[in-house]
Design an enzyme around this catalytic site. Sequence first.
Site, PDB file in Angstrom:
ATOM      1  N   ARG A   2       0.860  -1.187   0.000  1.00  0.00           N
ATOM      2  CA  ARG A   2       0.000   0.000   0.000  1.00  0.00           C
ATOM      3  C   ARG A   2       0.888   1.225   0.000  1.00  0.00           C
ATOM      4  NH1 ARG A   2      -3.553   2.407   5.034  1.00  0.00           N
ATOM      5  NH2 ARG A   2      -1.645   3.597   5.278  1.00  0.00           N
ATOM      6  N   TYR A  12      -2.712  11.791   5.905  1.00  0.00           N
ATOM      7  CA  TYR A  12      -2.905  10.446   6.435  1.00  0.00           C
ATOM      8  C   TYR A  12      -1.827   9.507   5.893  1.00  0.00           C
ATOM      9  CZ  TYR A  12      -4.343   5.686   6.817  1.00  0.00           C
ATOM     10  OH  TYR A  12      -4.321   4.342   7.077  1.00  0.00           O
ATOM     11  N   ASP A  31      -5.042   3.762   0.084  1.00  0.00           N
ATOM     12  CA  ASP A  31      -6.119   4.009   1.048  1.00  0.00           C
ATOM     13  C   ASP A  31      -6.565   5.465   0.962  1.00  0.00           C
ATOM     14  OD1 ASP A  31      -7.864   4.024   3.175  1.00  0.00           O
ATOM     15  OD2 ASP A  31      -6.451   3.170   4.630  1.00  0.00           O
ATOM     16  N   HIS A  54      -9.036   6.582   2.802  1.00  0.00           N
ATOM     17  CA  HIS A  54      -9.393   6.860   4.201  1.00  0.00           C
ATOM     18  C   HIS A  54     -10.655   7.716   4.322  1.00  0.00           C
ATOM     19  CE1 HIS A  54      -8.254   6.933   8.524  1.00  0.00           C
ATOM     20  NE2 HIS A  54      -7.646   5.825   8.177  1.00  0.00           N
ATOM     21  N   GLU A  67      -9.038   1.764  -1.371  1.00  0.00           N
ATOM     22  CA  GLU A  67      -9.666   1.480  -0.077  1.00  0.00           C
ATOM     23  C   GLU A  67     -10.454   2.672   0.455  1.00  0.00           C
ATOM     24  OE1 GLU A  67      -6.841  -0.144   2.622  1.00  0.00           O
ATOM     25  OE2 GLU A  67      -7.832   0.649   4.396  1.00  0.00           O
ATOM     26  N   GLU A  77     -13.171  -1.422   7.371  1.00  0.00           N
ATOM     27  CA  GLU A  77     -12.374  -1.511   8.599  1.00  0.00           C
ATOM     28  C   GLU A  77     -13.097  -0.914   9.804  1.00  0.00           C
ATOM     29  OE1 GLU A  77      -8.861   0.634   7.103  1.00  0.00           O
ATOM     30  OE2 GLU A  77      -9.272   2.199   8.563  1.00  0.00           O
ATOM     31  N   ARG A 132     -13.310  -5.527   4.399  1.00  0.00           N
ATOM     32  CA  ARG A 132     -12.180  -5.298   5.313  1.00  0.00           C
ATOM     33  C   ARG A 132     -12.543  -5.379   6.796  1.00  0.00           C
ATOM     34  NH1 ARG A 132      -7.689  -3.692   4.797  1.00  0.00           N
ATOM     35  NH2 ARG A 132      -7.685  -1.862   6.134  1.00  0.00           N
ATOM     36  N   GLU A 153      -4.007  -7.381   5.541  1.00  0.00           N
ATOM     37  CA  GLU A 153      -3.139  -6.227   5.833  1.00  0.00           C
ATOM     38  C   GLU A 153      -2.135  -6.607   6.922  1.00  0.00           C
ATOM     39  OE1 GLU A 153      -5.208  -2.815   7.434  1.00  0.00           O
ATOM     40  OE2 GLU A 153      -3.635  -1.446   6.773  1.00  0.00           O
ATOM     41  N   TRP A 163     -11.491  12.195   9.173  1.00  0.00           N
ATOM     42  CA  TRP A 163     -10.040  11.982   9.227  1.00  0.00           C
ATOM     43  C   TRP A 163      -9.691  10.727   8.455  1.00  0.00           C
ATOM     44  CZ3 TRP A 163      -7.281   7.830  11.436  1.00  0.00           C
ATOM     45  CH2 TRP A 163      -5.896   7.938  11.262  1.00  0.00           C
TER      46      TRP A 163
HETATM   47  O1  EZ4 Z   1      -6.397   4.486  10.223  1.00  0.00           O
HETATM   48  O2  EZ4 Z   1      -6.215   1.468  12.119  1.00  0.00           O
HETATM   49  O3  EZ4 Z   1      -5.897   0.649   6.498  1.00  0.00           O
HETATM   50  N1  EZ4 Z   1      -5.546   0.995   7.573  1.00  0.00           N
HETATM   51  C1  EZ4 Z   1      -5.981   2.097   8.190  1.00  0.00           C
HETATM   52  C2  EZ4 Z   1      -5.490   2.331   9.598  1.00  0.00           C
HETATM   53  C3  EZ4 Z   1      -6.513   3.096  10.445  1.00  0.00           C
HETATM   54  C4  EZ4 Z   1      -6.280   2.835  11.906  1.00  0.00           C
HETATM   55  C5  EZ4 Z   1      -7.369   3.476  12.771  1.00  0.00           C
HETATM   56  O4  EZ4 Z   1      -7.311   3.030  14.077  1.00  0.00           O
HETATM   57  O5  EZ4 Z   1      -6.757   2.828   7.625  1.00  0.00           O
HETATM   58  O6  EZ4 Z   1      -4.259   3.009   9.566  1.00  0.00           O
HETATM   59 CO    CO Z   2      -7.622   1.867   5.902  1.00  0.00          CO
END
Ligand code: EZ4
Ligand code: CO
Length: 402
Positions: A147, A159, A210, A212, A236, A262, A283, A339, A402
């Site tokens: 990733r 991030y 990702d 996010h 992702e 996630e 996920r 992961e 975030w």
């Molecule tokens: O931000 O696990 O794909 N992994 C992620 C992680 C999450 C954290 C949050 O607790 O997006 O880094």
């Molecule tokens: Co993630």
Amino acid sequence: MKITDARLIVCSPDRNFVTLRIDTDEGIYGLGDATLNGRELAVASYLQEHVVPCLIGRDASMIEDTWQFLYRGAYWRRGPVTMSAIAAVDMALWDIKGKALNTPVYNLLGGASRQGCMVYTHANGADIAEAVDSVQKHLAEGYLAIRAQAGVPGIASSYGVPKAGKPYEPAERGLPSESVWSSERYLRFAPKLMEAVRASVGPDVHLLHDVHHRLTPIQAARLGKELEPHDLFWMEDPVPAELQEGFRTIRQHTTTPLAVGEVFNSIYDAHELIRNQWIDYLRMTVVHGGGITPLKKAADFAAFYHVKTGFHGATDLSPVTMAAALHLGLAIHNFGIQEHMPHTALTDEVFPHSYRFEAGYMHPGDAPGLGVEIDETLAAKYPYQRAYLPTARLLDGTVTDW
Ligand code: EZ4
Ligand code: CO
């Protein structure tokens, strides 16, 4: 076999972990992970005050019955605190069953379907050049899937980008920090990052990215299209996923594979995504999704709709969850990828484990149960410290995801 004791071990060997230990009258015990990043003590208290008293005297072999009792019996269902607490009990009971039958948990879930679980790790850098270097470093370690994230020009703390010289760990001790976000700047940058990474690794390496949860569906659709030439394994969390229909728009516009889940804690967070084939990878995690028992069911449901697994495996999931994910991933037919964000050496010392990494794959090992221990004497030297994930605001000060 009766449960005689259940207690919590809360520790912070470089980061916070909540672990449940369940003991039985036959001397066999099991471990479960109950870590919820930034909300650790809520789960510890849920377990201590409301779950542990109900466990004493129960038959430790009755995993399904205990899960249903904790889920339905509480009347108040779902939510990350509740489901992480139930997950800890569920993991510990599978660990106990494996030890009682002297076999690794994956054997109890149908047996191994493959030789190992392909994992992906995180490469990151302050800019594209650093991210490319980081990708190459992880390739040299043997990873087959990586990733890639990098600092976005004009955004102070993006991030996935580590503080100088330290491994990336999003939770920070103290009160929540604030970062700044601009989807416009990110959208201009992300295709350039993945183009450079693909050019550096060639066609065979699996590349992931990702988002996010930061875009709108139409923005994510555009990004997915622009990433198509770089052949991603997945994109992702393109949008916040409370609204499952949000994925319809993305899906209509791009063939870049999509992964999400996630932060999900129930199959009902994902059933429309799966049923409509809007995603490619689920996920969900063993810890935040309620344990091995419901995750096995979720994976089997997903299998009927061409959806594979890509279980979350960040450092805020303890080695107990990593082991549980590997046992489940080894056993199910529709495993996709796992992961792997390695824990620090200190965390690994507190949680000795039988799982191992070799040539791009991880294997849970063949120790009975989950194959993870906890060194309680060492854990006691690292007491809990309040920590939070960062928060984010747009350039005009509006709170955003975030
Ligand atoms: O931000 O696990 O794909 N992994 C992620 C992680 C999450 C954290 C949050 O607790 O997006 O880094
Ligand atoms: Co993630």
